[in-house]
Write a protein that holds these residues in place. Structure first.
Motif, PDB file in Angstrom:
ATOM      1  N   PHE A 195       0.800  -1.214   0.000  1.00 51.01           N
ATOM      2  CA  PHE A 195       0.000   0.000   0.000  1.00 51.01           C
ATOM      3  C   PHE A 195       0.840   1.275   0.000  1.00 51.01           C
ATOM      4  O   PHE A 195       0.463   2.264  -0.631  1.00 51.01           O
ATOM      5  N   ALA A 196       1.961   1.290   0.704  1.00 50.79           N
ATOM      6  CA  ALA A 196       2.791   2.497   0.729  1.00 50.79           C
ATOM      7  C   ALA A 196       3.341   2.801  -0.668  1.00 50.79           C
ATOM      8  O   ALA A 196       3.328   3.955  -1.122  1.00 50.79           O
ATOM      9  N   GLU A 197       3.800   1.753  -1.370  1.00 51.91           N
ATOM     10  CA  GLU A 197       4.309   1.953  -2.721  1.00 51.91           C
ATOM     11  C   GLU A 197       3.180   2.349  -3.675  1.00 51.91           C
ATOM     12  O   GLU A 197       3.373   3.183  -4.576  1.00 51.91           O
ATOM     13  N   ALA A 198       2.001   1.771  -3.482  1.00 52.63           N
ATOM     14  CA  ALA A 198       0.854   2.128  -4.317  1.00 52.63           C
ATOM     15  C   ALA A 198       0.491   3.594  -4.124  1.00 52.63           C
ATOM     16  O   ALA A 198       0.250   4.328  -5.091  1.00 52.63           O
ATOM     17  N   ALA A 199       0.467   4.039  -2.858  1.00 50.45           N
ATOM     18  CA  ALA A 199       0.143   5.435  -2.575  1.00 50.45           C
ATOM     19  C   ALA A 199       1.138   6.372  -3.254  1.00 50.45           C
ATOM     20  O   ALA A 199       0.763   7.408  -3.832  1.00 50.45           O
ATOM     21  N   ALA A 200       2.415   6.019  -3.217  1.00 50.87           N
ATOM     22  CA  ALA A 200       3.442   6.848  -3.861  1.00 50.87           C
ATOM     23  C   ALA A 200       3.201   6.927  -5.367  1.00 50.87           C
ATOM     24  O   ALA A 200       3.363   7.997  -5.979  1.00 50.87           O
ATOM     25  N   ALA A 201       2.806   5.805  -5.981  1.00 46.95           N
ATOM     26  CA  ALA A 201       2.548   5.798  -7.421  1.00 46.95           C
ATOM     27  C   ALA A 201       1.364   6.694  -7.767  1.00 46.95           C
ATOM     28  O   ALA A 201       1.408   7.456  -8.749  1.00 46.95           O
ATOM     29  N   ASP A 237      -6.184  16.426 -10.961  1.00 49.02           N
ATOM     30  CA  ASP A 237      -7.590  16.147 -10.650  1.00 49.02           C
ATOM     31  C   ASP A 237      -8.044  14.800 -11.210  1.00 49.02           C
ATOM     32  O   ASP A 237      -9.233  14.597 -11.442  1.00 49.02           O
ATOM     33  N   HIS A 238      -7.098  13.886 -11.401  1.00 50.15           N
ATOM     34  CA  HIS A 238      -7.462  12.593 -11.967  1.00 50.15           C
ATOM     35  C   HIS A 238      -8.307  11.817 -10.957  1.00 50.15           C
ATOM     36  O   HIS A 238      -7.804  11.388  -9.910  1.00 50.15           O
ATOM     37  N   PRO A 239      -9.615  11.604 -11.226  1.00 48.77           N
ATOM     38  CA  PRO A 239     -10.515  11.089 -10.179  1.00 48.77           C
ATOM     39  C   PRO A 239     -10.158   9.684  -9.699  1.00 48.77           C
ATOM     40  O   PRO A 239     -10.249   9.386  -8.506  1.00 48.77           O
ATOM     41  N   ARG A 240      -9.762   8.805 -10.599  1.00 47.85           N
ATOM     42  CA  ARG A 240      -9.486   7.434 -10.174  1.00 47.85           C
ATOM     43  C   ARG A 240      -8.210   7.342  -9.355  1.00 47.85           C
ATOM     44  O   ARG A 240      -8.099   6.503  -8.457  1.00 47.85           O
ATOM     45  N   SER A 241      -7.248   8.202  -9.619  1.00 48.47           N
ATOM     46  CA  SER A 241      -6.040   8.218  -8.779  1.00 48.47           C
ATOM     47  C   SER A 241      -6.355   8.779  -7.400  1.00 48.47           C
ATOM     48  O   SER A 241      -5.815   8.309  -6.389  1.00 48.47           O
ATOM     49  N   LEU A 242      -7.235   9.782  -7.343  1.00 52.42           N
ATOM     50  CA  LEU A 242      -7.659  10.309  -6.042  1.00 52.42           C
ATOM     51  C   LEU A 242      -8.366   9.226  -5.237  1.00 52.42           C
ATOM     52  O   LEU A 242      -8.123   9.062  -4.035  1.00 52.42           O
ATOM     53  N   PHE A 243      -9.248   8.485  -5.895  1.00 53.50           N
ATOM     54  CA  PHE A 243      -9.965   7.403  -5.214  1.00 53.50           C
ATOM     55  C   PHE A 243      -8.991   6.338  -4.727  1.00 53.50           C
ATOM     56  O   PHE A 243      -9.041   5.900  -3.571  1.00 53.50           O
ATOM     57  N   ASN A 244      -8.102   5.899  -5.612  1.00 52.78           N
ATOM     58  CA  ASN A 244      -7.182   4.832  -5.234  1.00 52.78           C
ATOM     59  C   ASN A 244      -6.221   5.267  -4.127  1.00 52.78           C
ATOM     60  O   ASN A 244      -5.870   4.468  -3.243  1.00 52.78           O
ATOM     61  N   LEU A 245      -5.807   6.525  -4.168  1.00 58.90           N
ATOM     62  CA  LEU A 245      -4.953   7.030  -3.090  1.00 58.90           C
ATOM     63  C   LEU A 245      -5.717   7.027  -1.766  1.00 58.90           C
ATOM     64  O   LEU A 245      -5.156   6.683  -0.712  1.00 58.90           O
ATOM     65  N   ALA A 246      -6.996   7.380  -1.807  1.00 58.17           N
ATOM     66  CA  ALA A 246      -7.814   7.338  -0.592  1.00 58.17           C
ATOM     67  C   ALA A 246      -7.881   5.925  -0.028  1.00 58.17           C
ATOM     68  O   ALA A 246      -7.763   5.715   1.188  1.00 58.17           O
ATOM     69  N   MET A 247      -8.051   4.934  -0.898  1.00 52.73           N
ATOM     70  CA  MET A 247      -8.115   3.545  -0.445  1.00 52.73           C
ATOM     71  C   MET A 247      -6.775   3.102   0.148  1.00 52.73           C
ATOM     72  O   MET A 247      -6.729   2.399   1.162  1.00 52.73           O
ATOM     73  N   ALA A 248      -5.682   3.522  -0.481  1.00 53.13           N
ATOM     74  CA  ALA A 248      -4.355   3.151   0.037  1.00 53.13           C
ATOM     75  C   ALA A 248      -4.111   3.802   1.398  1.00 53.13           C
ATOM     76  O   ALA A 248      -3.578   3.155   2.322  1.00 53.13           O
ATOM     77  N   GLU A 249      -4.486   5.060   1.545  1.00 55.14           N
ATOM     78  CA  GLU A 249      -4.319   5.738   2.839  1.00 55.14           C
ATOM     79  C   GLU A 249      -5.125   5.033   3.919  1.00 55.14           C
ATOM     80  O   GLU A 249      -4.654   4.861   5.056  1.00 55.14           O
ATOM     81  N   ALA A 250      -6.332   4.599   3.586  1.00 54.15           N
ATOM     82  CA  ALA A 250      -7.156   3.894   4.573  1.00 54.15           C
ATOM     83  C   ALA A 250      -6.496   2.579   4.981  1.00 54.15           C
ATOM     84  O   ALA A 250      -6.477   2.219   6.168  1.00 54.15           O
ATOM     85  N   GLU A 251      -5.944   1.851   4.024  1.00 50.59           N
ATOM     86  CA  GLU A 251      -5.279   0.589   4.330  1.00 50.59           C
ATOM     87  C   GLU A 251      -4.034   0.807   5.183  1.00 50.59           C
ATOM     88  O   GLU A 251      -3.647  -0.069   5.962  1.00 50.59           O
ATOM     89  N   LEU A 252      -3.411   1.966   5.051  1.00 51.99           N
ATOM     90  CA  LEU A 252      -2.213   2.281   5.844  1.00 51.99           C
ATOM     91  C   LEU A 252      -2.558   2.814   7.233  1.00 51.99           C
ATOM     92  O   LEU A 252      -1.670   3.185   7.990  1.00 51.99           O
ATOM     93  N   GLY A 253      -3.861   2.854   7.555  1.00 50.04           N
ATOM     94  CA  GLY A 253      -4.288   3.315   8.868  1.00 50.04           C
ATOM     95  C   GLY A 253      -4.480   4.814   8.961  1.00 50.04           C
ATOM     96  O   GLY A 253      -4.756   5.344  10.041  1.00 50.04           O
TER      97      GLY A 253
END
Length: 429
Positions: free
Chosen positions: A327-333, A343-359
């Protein structure tokens, strides 16, 4: 010459799992025409398959039936379609080597021997299968069919059949089974063992993810080659009782100028996961016109900009890292994508999911709100914003977000369930 049909089946939830199979067959069996049995599809999904010339409609009496009961009723699906030999492939399978000539050879062998069936014997015995997934009704019926605890269990994920009578008896047997573990496959075993069959090597035709450890994966020009100690693997099966082998995931991706939210079972093996995702994209891209005509997916507002090679590569890499739980590497990507496309919406969404998984749960709602601002019709972002706010205890904000989403999608089953549960997310996160 024998009339051969190639058949699979799927319900609405797993509709998109068809596309890696479609793409793999185009590569490794271009002469095969795969037909898809309707196990509970939506209207647009049926419309797509009809446009593609691949839809096998649900027979009367099976509307709303469990998908496994539908599978055992293949004889009814094919009643008005002539065939001498039919091949069944589970929808979560993928060809990894040329198969067309070998499948024709299997069909010829069935006709020459008079056997009703060619099927893979599982690596496990019936006793071991029952110890992993108990099924009392099957266990009580097995001895009378000549099936002992040391009898090899048969896997119905891939098989060839040359007998309408076998399909009719399988259907009858399955109708008598309670909905216990693997009841459709257990019914298959109860009919197949007394009828007789040609055994096929499971490592070649139905290598399940749980048995991948026995194979060597070599990647050549981005395409995996699966080599088992006994020979070359032909078909991989993205199924396993072990969560470390396969993950069920809803992914958001663009293909052919459209955006799709696809629920799919993905192999955990890194090289195979990357290849499976590429097959999914290839399959969706190939059929983009039919998908658009059927109203599936939606236009990708950022498709032109995402053609930028660096942003696209980083986005795809981030998705693969997320599925591998890095998840940390995914968030960085995803942050790199947002640096290139703020403003890329899917990257914003995926970053939100990665942040949630990282606590870092509190980081998710602002990112999801930004995704919604960029794309107001991004349904998944609306849904997960409600869920994240509930988990954070922000009930008033969650209720407001839920009301906004319901105004846009009043019949959405996930949103309705959230509303009925007062925003409770325990079944979703």
């Amino acid at each position: 010459m024998a009339t051969i049909r190639y058949v699979t089946g799927v319900n609405a939830e797993y509709f998109f799992i068809l596309f890696p199979l479609f793409a793999s067959l185009r590569r490794h069996a271009p002469g095969i025409r795969l037909e898809v049995c309707d196990f509970g599809l939506t209207g647009p999904q049926r419309a797509f398959l009809a446009r593609k010339g691949a839809l096998v409609a649900t027979p009367p009496g099976l509307e709303g039936a469990h998908p496994w009961r539908c599978k055992a009723a293949l004889g009814r699906y094919l009643r008005d379609r002539p065939w001498d030999v039919m091949f069944w492939l589970d929808a979560d399978m993928m060809a990894v080597a040329p198969v067309e000539d070998l499948l024709t050879s299997i069909a010829q062998s069935l006709q020459e021997t008079g056997k009703p069936l060619a099927v893979c014997t599982d690596a496990s015995t019936t006793g071991l299968a029952l110890s992993l997934v108990p099924a009392p009704r099957f266990q009580s019926l097995a001895p009378a069919r000549g099936i002992g605890l040391d009898t090899l269990y048969l896997n119905s994920g891939f098989f060839a059949c040359a007998s309408p009578d076998f399909l009719a008896e399988w259907d009858r047997q399955c109708q008598e089974m309670p909905e216990e573990n693997l009841f459709e496959q257990n019914a298959f075993n109860l009919v197949a063992h007394p009828a007789g069959f040609l055994p096929l090597p499971m490592w070649e035709w139905n290598l399940c993810a749980g048995n991948l450890d026995a194979a060597r994966i070599e990647v050549q020009d981005g395409i995996p080659q699966a080599i088992h100690p006994e020979g070359r693997v032909r078909i991989l099966h993205a199924t396993s009782h072990r969560p470390e082998d396969v993950i069920k995931q809803t992914v958001t991706l663009s293909a052919g100028g459209r955006t799709f939210e696809a629920t799919i079972k993905l192999l955990r093996h890194q090289a195979l996961l990357q290849w499976q995702m590429s097959l999914l994209r290839d399959g969706l891209t190939e059929d983009a016109a039919h998908l658009a005509e059927a109203g599936l997916g939606r236009p990708d507002a950022g498709a032109g900009g995402e053609a930028d090679a660096e942003a696209k590569a980083r986005f795809q890499k981030g998705g693969e890292l997320f599925l591998l739980r890095r998840f940390a590497e995914a968030a960085a990507a995803f942050r790199e994508v947002l640096r290139l496309k703020p403003d890329h919406p899917r990257s914003l969404f995926n970053l939100a999911m990665a942040e949630a998984e990282l606590g870092r749960l509190s980081q998710a709602p602002p990112l999801l709100r930004q995704a919604i601002q960029s794309d107001p019709d991004y349904r998944e972002a609306h849904v997960y914003l409600v869920m994240m706010l509930v988990r954070l205890g922000e009930t008033a904000a969650a209720a407001e977000a839920l009301a906004l989403a319901l105004a846009k999608w009043p019949q959405d089953p996930t949103l309705r369930q959230l509303a009925d549960q007062g925003g409770e997310t325990k079944n979703f996160v």
